[in-house]
Design an enzyme around this catalytic site. Structure first.
Site, PDB file in Angstrom:
ATOM      1  CB  CYS A 190       3.186  11.239  12.005  1.00  0.00           C
ATOM      2  SG  CYS A 190       1.492  11.574  11.493  1.00  0.00           S
ATOM      3  CD1 TRP A 219       0.239  -1.119  -3.429  1.00  0.00           C
ATOM      4  CD2 TRP A 219       0.367  -0.218  -1.399  1.00  0.00           C
ATOM      5  NE1 TRP A 219      -0.114   0.201  -3.538  1.00  0.00           N
ATOM      6  CE2 TRP A 219      -0.043   0.788  -2.304  1.00  0.00           C
ATOM      7  CE3 TRP A 219       0.519   0.124  -0.049  1.00  0.00           C
ATOM      8  CZ2 TRP A 219      -0.305   2.095  -1.916  1.00  0.00           C
ATOM      9  CZ3 TRP A 219       0.254   1.426   0.343  1.00  0.00           C
ATOM     10  CH2 TRP A 219      -0.145   2.395  -0.578  1.00  0.00           C
ATOM     11  N   GLY A 220      -0.238  -5.816  -0.079  1.00  0.00           N
ATOM     12  CA  GLY A 220      -0.031  -7.260  -0.018  1.00  0.00           C
ATOM     13  C   GLY A 220       1.285  -7.717   0.551  1.00  0.00           C
ATOM     14  CB  ILE A 258      -9.078  -7.351   7.969  1.00  0.00           C
ATOM     15  CG1 ILE A 258      -9.783  -8.696   8.130  1.00  0.00           C
ATOM     16  CG2 ILE A 258     -10.100  -6.225   7.888  1.00  0.00           C
ATOM     17  CD1 ILE A 258     -10.650  -8.784   9.381  1.00  0.00           C
ATOM     18  N   GLY A 259      -7.633  -5.390   5.414  1.00  0.00           N
ATOM     19  CA  GLY A 259      -6.919  -4.142   5.133  1.00  0.00           C
ATOM     20  C   GLY A 259      -5.515  -4.463   4.674  1.00  0.00           C
ATOM     21  CB  CYS A 260      -4.424  -7.009   2.269  1.00  0.00           C
ATOM     22  SG  CYS A 260      -5.271  -6.560   0.727  1.00  0.00           S
TER      23      CYS A 260
END
Length: 385
Positions: free
Chosen positions: A357, A181-182, A177-179
Site C-alpha cells: 500500500c 477507536w474514537g 460514521i465509522g468512528c
C-alpha cells in the site's frame, strides 16, 4: 516485449519456463527491477512457480506466494512503487479478474451480515495489536504531514484540520460514521467542546471508546450507518467510505443528508482510485478488507448529486505513504510481542499489506481525498481553513 503487450493467463501453458521467465525479466527491467538482483527492491525467487502463480491468479497468487515465503524483496515498498509507477500490474490479466468485476457490479457485497465481516476479520484483531502499531489516539487513517515530523503529530494535525474544515463550535452535535477507536471524537470533544455520536461495526473499537472516553460527551453505537437516527450539526466519516460499496454510495449520501441540519456540513475522508471501472484487489479483499470497494471521484460525485453541494476537495494521498511507513516501523518493533499468537504467515501477510500500500500511494496509484459537502451551499462560499 513492448509496453502495450499483456501477459495473459492463457499463454502460460504454451510458453517454456525459460521463455516465460525471460519475458517477465524483460518486463520487470522496464521498472528497473531485476530477478535475483542485489538492490533492496530487486525480487528474489525462493521457490519455483512464483511467476506462474502471478500470471494465472494476478496479485492474489503473487501475494499468497509471498505469504508462503516463495519470494522476497528487502524493500517491498520500493518494489511495488517501481512496479506500479510503470503500471506493470496492467500486464497481468488473470481470468478471475472478470469474475471479481461481475461480482462487484452485479451483487451488493456490503449489506446484511456482510457489513460485519470486515470487523471480524480485520478490526477485531485485538486492541493491543493496533495500539502497538498506531499513534496514541489510535487513528487508523492517513495522517496530515504538512508540518509534522512524526506519526502522532501528523494524526493530531489531521484531526485538527477536519475540525477546522467542519467549523466546529462548542455545543454542536457531531456524528462520526465509522468512528474507529474514537480518535476524532475524543479530539473534537476535548478541543472544540462538541458532543459526539459514533457508529462502528467493531465490538473491540466500541469497547475501547467506552473505556477511554468515559468522561467526555461521547456516545458510541455498535450499528451500521443505515441505522442513523436524529439530527446533527456536522458529520465526519474518516476512512470508512471504502467499506460502503458502489451499490450503496447513494444510500450513504441520502442517510448523511437526512441526518444533517439545514446548514450542516459533511466531511468525507476516503482512499480513492484513479479509474472507475475497476474492482478491489483480490488479495486485499481476501486477506485484509473483505467486501472493500475503493471509490473513484466520479462515483462519489454521482452519489452526491442532488443531495449535496461539493464545497471543497483536497488530495493529500502522498501523505499516506509516510503514514503507512510509520505504521510499518511500529509493527516491526512490536512484532516479537505478537509472533507466538499470530505466527509467521500473518507477519508476512501484514508486511505485504502495509508495504504494498505504501508503494501504491508513492506511485500515486491510490489517492486520499477529503471532501466537504453542504446541503444547500454555504452562503458567500466555503473557505478552506
Amino acid at each position: 516485449m513492448t509496453d502495450n503487450q499483456s501477459i495473459q493467463a492463457t499463454s502460460a501453458p504454451d510458453a517454456s519456463d525459460s521463455e516465460l521467465h525471460r519475458a517477465i525479466s524483460d518486463l520487470l527491467a522496464t521498472a528497473d527491477i531485476r530477478i535475483g538482483g542485489k538492490r533492496p527492491w530487486d525480487i528474489q525467487l525462493n521457490a519455483p512457480g512464483v511467476i506462474e502463480r502471478a500470471i494465472t491468479k494476478g496479485n492474489l497468487g503473487f501475494g499468497e506466494a509471498y505469504m508462503d515465503g516463495d519470494w522476497d524483496a528487502e524493500r517491498l515498498d520500493e518494489f511495488f512503487y517501481r512496479l506500479l509507477s510503470c503500471q506493470l500490474d496492467q500486464h497481468f490479466k488473470p481470468r478471475t479478474q472478470l469474475l471479481y468485476f461481475l461480482s462487484a457490479t452485479l451483487r451488493n457485497l456490503q449489506q446484511g451480515k456482510r457489513v460485519w465481516k470486515v470487523a471480524q476479520v480485520h478490526y477485531d484483531l485485538g486492541n493491543e495489536f493496533y495500539q502497538a502499531m498506531l499513534d496514541p489516539r489510535m487513528n487508523y487513517s492517513c495522517g496530515y504531514w504538512k508540518n509534522a515530523d512524526n506519526l502522532a503529530a501528523a494524526q493530531e494535525a489531521k484531526l485538527d484540520l477536519i475540525c477546522r474544515k467542519l467549523g466546529l463550535q462548542p455545543g454542536m452535535r457531531v456524528l462520526d460514521i465509522g468512528c474507529g477507536w474514537g480518535g476524532f471524537m475524543g479530539y473534537a470533544a476535548e478541543h472544540y467542546g462538541v458532543e459526539c455520536v459514533g457508529f462502528t461495526v467493531s465490538q473491540a473499537q466500541a469497547e475501547w471508546i467506552r473505556a477511554h472516553y468515559a468522561g467526555l460527551p461521547i456516545e458510541v453505537r455498535l450499528q451500521d450507518y443505515r441505522e442513523v437516527e436524529g439530527k446533527f450539526d456536522r458529520i465526519a466519516s474518516i476512512g470508512m467510505f471504502e467499506h460502503v460499496g458502489r451499490k450503496n454510495h447513494p444510500e450513504f449520501m441520502r442517510v448523511a443528508n437526512e441526518a444533517l441540519t439545514e446548514n450542516g456540513l459533511l466531511l468525507l475522508h476516503t482512499i480513492g482510485k484513479n479509474r472507475t471501472r475497476t474492482v478491489t484487489d483480490p488479495w486485499t479483499e481476501k486477506y485484509i478488507f473483505p467486501n472493500g470497494d475503493l471509490p473513484s471521484i466520479r462515483q462519489i460525485a454521482d452519489a452526491s448529486e442532488g443531495l449535496f453541494v461539493a464545497e471543497d476537495l483536497e488530495n493529500f494521498g502522498a501523505d499516506y505513504d509516510k503514514t503507512l511507513m510509520a505504521w510499518h516501523t511500529n509493527f516491526e518493533a512490536a512484532w516479537p510481542n505478537f509472533r507466538d499468537t499470530l505466527g509467521d504467515r500473518f507477519y508476512r501477510m501484514w508486511r505485504y499489506y502495509l508495504l504494498s500500500c505504501a508503494g501504491a500511494f508513492r506511485a500515486r496509484d491510490l489517492q486520499l481525498w477529503q471532501w466537504v459537502f453542504s446541503r444547500r451551499g454555504v452562503r458567500g462560499g466555503y473557505v478552506r481553513p
